[in-house]
Write an enzyme that holds these catalytic residues in place. Structure first.
Site, PDB file in Angstrom:
ATOM      1  N   THR A  12       0.813  -1.222   0.000  1.00 30.37           N
ATOM      2  CA  THR A  12       0.000   0.000   0.000  1.00 30.37           C
ATOM      3  C   THR A  12       0.847   1.273   0.000  1.00 30.37           C
ATOM      4  O   THR A  12       0.308   2.376  -0.079  1.00 30.37           O
ATOM      5  CB  THR A  12      -0.924   0.024   1.241  1.00 30.37           C
ATOM      6  OG1 THR A  12      -0.114  -0.053   2.416  1.00 30.37           O
ATOM      7  CG2 THR A  12      -1.902  -1.135   1.213  1.00 30.37           C
ATOM      8  N   ALA A  14       4.097   3.879  -1.417  1.00 27.44           N
ATOM      9  CA  ALA A  14       4.417   4.463  -2.728  1.00 27.44           C
ATOM     10  C   ALA A  14       5.258   3.521  -3.575  1.00 27.44           C
ATOM     11  O   ALA A  14       4.993   3.330  -4.769  1.00 27.44           O
ATOM     12  CB  ALA A  14       5.149   5.792  -2.528  1.00 27.44           C
ATOM     13  N   SER A  41      -3.385  -2.129   7.637  1.00 22.95           N
ATOM     14  CA  SER A  41      -3.915  -2.079   6.267  1.00 22.95           C
ATOM     15  C   SER A  41      -4.948  -3.167   5.992  1.00 22.95           C
ATOM     16  O   SER A  41      -5.430  -3.288   4.858  1.00 22.95           O
ATOM     17  CB  SER A  41      -2.766  -2.210   5.253  1.00 22.95           C
ATOM     18  OG  SER A  41      -1.904  -1.104   5.330  1.00 22.95           O
ATOM     19  N   CYS A 132      18.239   5.203  -3.043  1.00 26.82           N
ATOM     20  CA  CYS A 132      17.799   5.798  -4.306  1.00 26.82           C
ATOM     21  C   CYS A 132      18.861   6.706  -4.930  1.00 26.82           C
ATOM     22  O   CYS A 132      19.120   6.639  -6.139  1.00 26.82           O
ATOM     23  CB  CYS A 132      16.499   6.567  -4.102  1.00 26.82           C
ATOM     24  SG  CYS A 132      16.534   7.726  -2.720  1.00 26.82           S
ATOM     25  N   GLN A 159      17.301  16.352  -3.427  1.00 23.99           N
ATOM     26  CA  GLN A 159      16.389  15.220  -3.284  1.00 23.99           C
ATOM     27  C   GLN A 159      14.951  15.668  -3.019  1.00 23.99           C
ATOM     28  O   GLN A 159      14.685  16.512  -2.179  1.00 23.99           O
ATOM     29  CB  GLN A 159      16.890  14.289  -2.183  1.00 23.99           C
ATOM     30  CG  GLN A 159      18.217  13.648  -2.573  1.00 23.99           C
ATOM     31  CD  GLN A 159      18.770  12.678  -1.540  1.00 23.99           C
ATOM     32  OE1 GLN A 159      19.969  12.699  -1.267  1.00 23.99           O
ATOM     33  NE2 GLN A 159      17.942  11.825  -0.986  1.00 23.99           N
ATOM     34  N   SER A 162       9.354  13.251  -1.993  1.00 23.84           N
ATOM     35  CA  SER A 162       8.867  11.871  -2.019  1.00 23.84           C
ATOM     36  C   SER A 162       9.918  10.880  -1.560  1.00 23.84           C
ATOM     37  O   SER A 162       9.596   9.726  -1.278  1.00 23.84           O
ATOM     38  CB  SER A 162       8.375  11.507  -3.420  1.00 23.84           C
ATOM     39  OG  SER A 162       9.354  11.819  -4.386  1.00 23.84           O
ATOM     40  N   GLY A 163      11.176  11.321  -1.438  1.00 22.40           N
ATOM     41  CA  GLY A 163      12.184  10.452  -0.846  1.00 22.40           C
ATOM     42  C   GLY A 163      11.858  10.127   0.596  1.00 22.40           C
ATOM     43  O   GLY A 163      12.356   9.133   1.154  1.00 22.40           O
ATOM     44  N   LYS A 218      25.670   6.539   3.304  1.00 20.62           N
ATOM     45  CA  LYS A 218      25.096   5.459   2.488  1.00 20.62           C
ATOM     46  C   LYS A 218      25.623   5.555   1.060  1.00 20.62           C
ATOM     47  O   LYS A 218      26.015   4.553   0.446  1.00 20.62           O
ATOM     48  CB  LYS A 218      23.570   5.561   2.457  1.00 20.62           C
ATOM     49  CG  LYS A 218      22.844   5.068   3.681  1.00 20.62           C
ATOM     50  CD  LYS A 218      21.332   5.295   3.477  1.00 20.62           C
ATOM     51  CE  LYS A 218      20.549   5.064   4.731  1.00 20.62           C
ATOM     52  NZ  LYS A 218      19.105   5.381   4.537  1.00 20.62           N
ATOM     53  N   HIS A 246      14.933  12.822  -7.964  1.00 26.95           N
ATOM     54  CA  HIS A 246      16.141  13.377  -7.363  1.00 26.95           C
ATOM     55  C   HIS A 246      17.101  13.862  -8.452  1.00 26.95           C
ATOM     56  O   HIS A 246      17.232  13.237  -9.504  1.00 26.95           O
ATOM     57  CB  HIS A 246      16.883  12.311  -6.545  1.00 26.95           C
ATOM     58  CG  HIS A 246      16.187  11.901  -5.283  1.00 26.95           C
ATOM     59  ND1 HIS A 246      15.088  12.549  -4.774  1.00 26.95           N
ATOM     60  CD2 HIS A 246      16.466  10.885  -4.410  1.00 26.95           C
ATOM     61  CE1 HIS A 246      14.715  11.955  -3.652  1.00 26.95           C
ATOM     62  NE2 HIS A 246      15.530  10.949  -3.407  1.00 26.95           N
TER      63      HIS A 246
END
Length: 343
Positions: A12, A14, A41, A132, A159, A162-163, A218, A246
């Protein structure tokens, strides 16, 4: 062609929703798709193949009960920690979108355009999907490193909201609505460290003892693992008021002189790279171009004014797709090719 029973943990969210879309777009050999999530959910449905399919609760038993072959995890590190090895021990191959397994021994960290052979070394039946911002960067760096040899990389990221998931996008939209209602100063940030609307925040994830953020480290550590290289990298990760996709400004120091035209030639033939590099025609990568696509866009390639061993470039990719869902499905495609070859 062999078909596969697939489960999506975090269906459920993104990334989970995007994985379902991409499996359909790529005509992946699907026998069934099982949407899974937390108990919160239960009662929800997701659309799969034009039908509303009920979401089930993730449990220890569900993977064996439904004879699952491939599991995509995109529900957060704690969920992967709890259930990924359970799914792998049931006989499924796990493709994990969280950070939990990325740097663990015996778990390959894969970008299929860069290190597809590492898929064969998934001893624990788990393959990790990188961060990402790392994915789009190594898609650009790898072909250039093979062609010319890289000595150092410095990257600054731009970025999108939505990250930080759906809540990040919702917070930015709400703040922009408040701006147009002349109420922006009343906005208290919840997802981000500061108000993101009409602002830029040089802070993604937590700060570490070396004053780099976890997100920045990272990018450094994951790039070394994916590319099997150890050249120095420095990253500055910045959140910008863009909804999706991004952007990255990358400076690359090579072993010897490299012209911009030579770099363009290499990148033009690299997989899933689109070259948009006609600045005089106002043609260059932007989030509005990359959003909802499966390619990484590269442009503004130019040689440094003072050192002919240095190139600067700009790249943009949809981090929900290229930086997560698309990369995960491409890993599954490579794994399925190997699986079919064995059988």
């Amino acid at each position: 062609m062999k078909q596969y029973n697939i489960a999506i943990v975090g269906a459920t969210g993104a990334v989970g929703e995007e994985i379902i879309k991409i499996l359909e777009e790529e005509r992946f050999p699907v026998k069934s798709i099982l949407p899974l999530a937390s108990a919160n959910s239960l009662g929800k449905c997701v659309e799969i193949g034009g039908e509303e399919v009920p979401v089930l609760v993730t449990s220890d038993e569900v993977f064996k009960e439904h004879d699952i072959d491939i599991v995509f995890f995109s529900a957060g590190g704690s969920v992967s920690e709890r259930f990924a090895q359970v799914a792998a021990d049931s006989g499924a191959i796990v493709i994990d979108n969280t950070s939990f397994f990325r740097m663990q021994e015996g778990v390959p960290l894969v970008v299929p355009e860069v290190n597809p052979a590492d898929i064969m070394h998934a001893k624990r039946n788990i393959i990790a999907n990188p961060n990402c911002s790392t994915i789009q960067m190594v898609q650009v760096l790898a072909p250039l490193h093979r062609a010319f040899g890289i000595r150092r990389v410095d990257v600054s990221t731009y970025q999108a909201a939505s990250g930080a998931g759906k809540r990040g996008m919702e917070e930015l939209i709400m703040q922009m609505q408040k701006f147009f209602a002349f109420e922006l100063e009343s906005c208290e940030p919840e997802v981000f460290a500061h108000r993101l609307a009409l602002n830029v925040i040089p802070h993604i994830d937590v700060f570490l003892d070396n004053d780099y953020t976890k997100e920045e480290m990272k990018m450094i550590n994951e790039t070394h693992k994916i590319m099997h290289a150890s050249f120095p990298i420095s990253a500055t990760c910045v959140r910008v008021p863009v909804l999706r996709s991004h952007s990255e400004s990358i400076t690359i120091v090579f072993e010897s002189s490299v012209s911009a035209s030579a770099a363009r030639e290499v990148l033009e033939s690299a997989p899933n790279i689109v070259l948009l590099d006609e600045p005089k025609e106002k043609s260059y990568p932007m989030p509005s171009i990359a959003t909802d696509t499966n390619q990484t866009y590269v442009g503004r390639i130019r040689q440094d004014n003072f050192d002919d061993k240095i190139l600067h470039l700009w790249c943009v990719a949809d981090q929900i797709r290229v930086g997560a869902a698309t990369n995960a499905v491409r890993i599954a495609q490579k794994w399925a090719d190997l699986d079919s070859a064995k059988s």
